[in-house]
Design an enzyme around this catalytic site. Structure first.
Site, PDB file in Angstrom:
ATOM      1  N   HIS A  45      -5.759   0.873  12.305  1.00 15.75           N
ATOM      2  CA  HIS A  45      -5.141   2.012  12.991  1.00 15.75           C
ATOM      3  C   HIS A  45      -5.660   2.188  14.417  1.00 15.75           C
ATOM      4  O   HIS A  45      -5.078   2.950  15.186  1.00 15.75           O
ATOM      5  CB  HIS A  45      -5.371   3.295  12.191  1.00 15.75           C
ATOM      6  CG  HIS A  45      -4.667   3.299  10.873  1.00 15.75           C
ATOM      7  ND1 HIS A  45      -3.295   3.368  10.752  1.00 15.75           N
ATOM      8  CD2 HIS A  45      -5.146   3.232   9.604  1.00 15.75           C
ATOM      9  CE1 HIS A  45      -2.956   3.353   9.468  1.00 15.75           C
ATOM     10  NE2 HIS A  45      -4.058   3.258   8.758  1.00 15.75           N
ATOM     11  N   GLU A 149      -4.472   1.628  -2.637  1.00 15.22           N
ATOM     12  CA  GLU A 149      -3.740   2.690  -1.950  1.00 15.22           C
ATOM     13  C   GLU A 149      -2.231   2.564  -2.185  1.00 15.22           C
ATOM     14  O   GLU A 149      -1.433   3.023  -1.372  1.00 15.22           O
ATOM     15  CB  GLU A 149      -4.066   2.662  -0.449  1.00 15.22           C
ATOM     16  CG  GLU A 149      -3.899   1.314   0.211  1.00 15.22           C
ATOM     17  CD  GLU A 149      -4.455   1.277   1.634  1.00 15.22           C
ATOM     18  OE1 GLU A 149      -4.967   2.313   2.101  1.00 15.22           O
ATOM     19  OE2 GLU A 149      -4.362   0.224   2.273  1.00 15.22           O
ATOM     20  N   ASP A 175      -2.796   7.258   1.575  1.00 12.41           N
ATOM     21  CA  ASP A 175      -1.770   6.247   1.318  1.00 12.41           C
ATOM     22  C   ASP A 175      -1.378   6.225  -0.158  1.00 12.41           C
ATOM     23  O   ASP A 175      -0.198   6.063  -0.492  1.00 12.41           O
ATOM     24  CB  ASP A 175      -2.273   4.865   1.744  1.00 12.41           C
ATOM     25  CG  ASP A 175      -2.150   4.639   3.242  1.00 12.41           C
ATOM     26  OD1 ASP A 175      -1.111   4.984   3.807  1.00 12.41           O
ATOM     27  OD2 ASP A 175      -3.105   4.119   3.845  1.00 12.41           O
TER      28      ASP A 175
END
Length: 255
Positions: A45, A149, A175
């Site tokens: 990210h 996730e 997630d």
């Protein structure tokens, strides 16, 4: 180089870290000085590439925090480049099958445990230590953390946990909640059931579990549940919350 958090986890001791999403070696150093056991440098990210990762890794090493990198995907190329520049551990997103987990391990380990490409990078002291020693240390000390996730990964978790070389099963709660159709509802009964399932599978496999938390109070609760690898919050959020808190106090005290 000894991987301190891998040793602590093997001894059943909890470890505390935080996510670094901003490309700032200073923040990594501050996290180490503050006393975090590890930092997770987030190349999934965050804007980091292998070249910029090197300076972040140096900052962690300088201040005694074990550097782990969350890579953006599970390709052999990303695994190789991240480990070659000196990461002591990797976290892999969306690991949803035992076959995928086994391929990750092969890409992260040298013969006889895997097929990681051979060169003379930073991780092997630029070739200034014997190669057999570099290979043996890398195979022993590299930490591999797989993310659960996704409902697919949750269903396959017993098989993933059984893969030799997977060290930590990590719950990505946000997630996972999205995959369950309850985005952001971390305390929903379905999430509680999923988290209990992860803990049970990991316990049966003899593997430690990790999880992302947003507060120290949540961290304590997760420790009580049996999690050992605790990743508290994100650098930008920590700074932003501190600013808001200070401003609220200062503005509230104005005459």
């Amino acid at each position: 180089m000894k991987n301190r958090i891998k040793e602590m986890l093997a001894a059943g001791k909890p470890v505390m870290g935080t996510f670094i999403t901003l490309n700032s070696p200073d923040l990594v150093e501050i996290a180490g000085i503050a006393g975090f056991d590890f930092v997770i440098i987030d190349a999934e990210h965050g804007p980091m590439d292998p070249e910029s990762l090197q300076n972040l890794l140096r900052g962690a090493e300088l201040r005694g925090a074990t550097p782990v990198v969350r890579i953006p995907e599970t390709s052999d190329t990303w695994i190789l480049k991240t480990l070659d520049v000196g990461a002591q551990g990797i976290q892999l997103p969306q690991v949803n099958s035992a076959e995928q987990a086994a391929r990750i391990v092969r890409g992260a380990k040298y013969f006889p445990l895997g097929n990681r490409g051979v060169a003379l990078p930073r991780s092997s002291s630029y070739g200034l230590i014997p190669l057999d020693r570099a290979f043996e240390e890398a195979n022993r000390e590299t930490l591999i953390v797989t993310h659960c996730e996704n409902v697919l990964g949750l269903k396959a978790l017993p098989e993933i946990a059984a893969v030799e070389g997977v060290d930590v099963l990590f719950v990505g709660p946000y997630d996972l909640s999205q995959s369950l159709g309850i985005p952001g509802q971390i305390d929903h009964p379905d999430m509680k059931s999923a988290i209990a399932q992860v803990l049970s599978v990991a316990r049966n496999a003899g593997k430690p579990t990790g999880i992302f938390v947003t507060s120290p109070e949540e961290a304590l609760r997760r420790l009580d549940e049996g999690f050992l690898y605790i990743a508290w919050s994100v650098d930008g959020l920590i700074f932003g919350d501190a600013c808001r808190t200070a401003l609220r106090i200062m503005r509230g005290n104005r005459a």
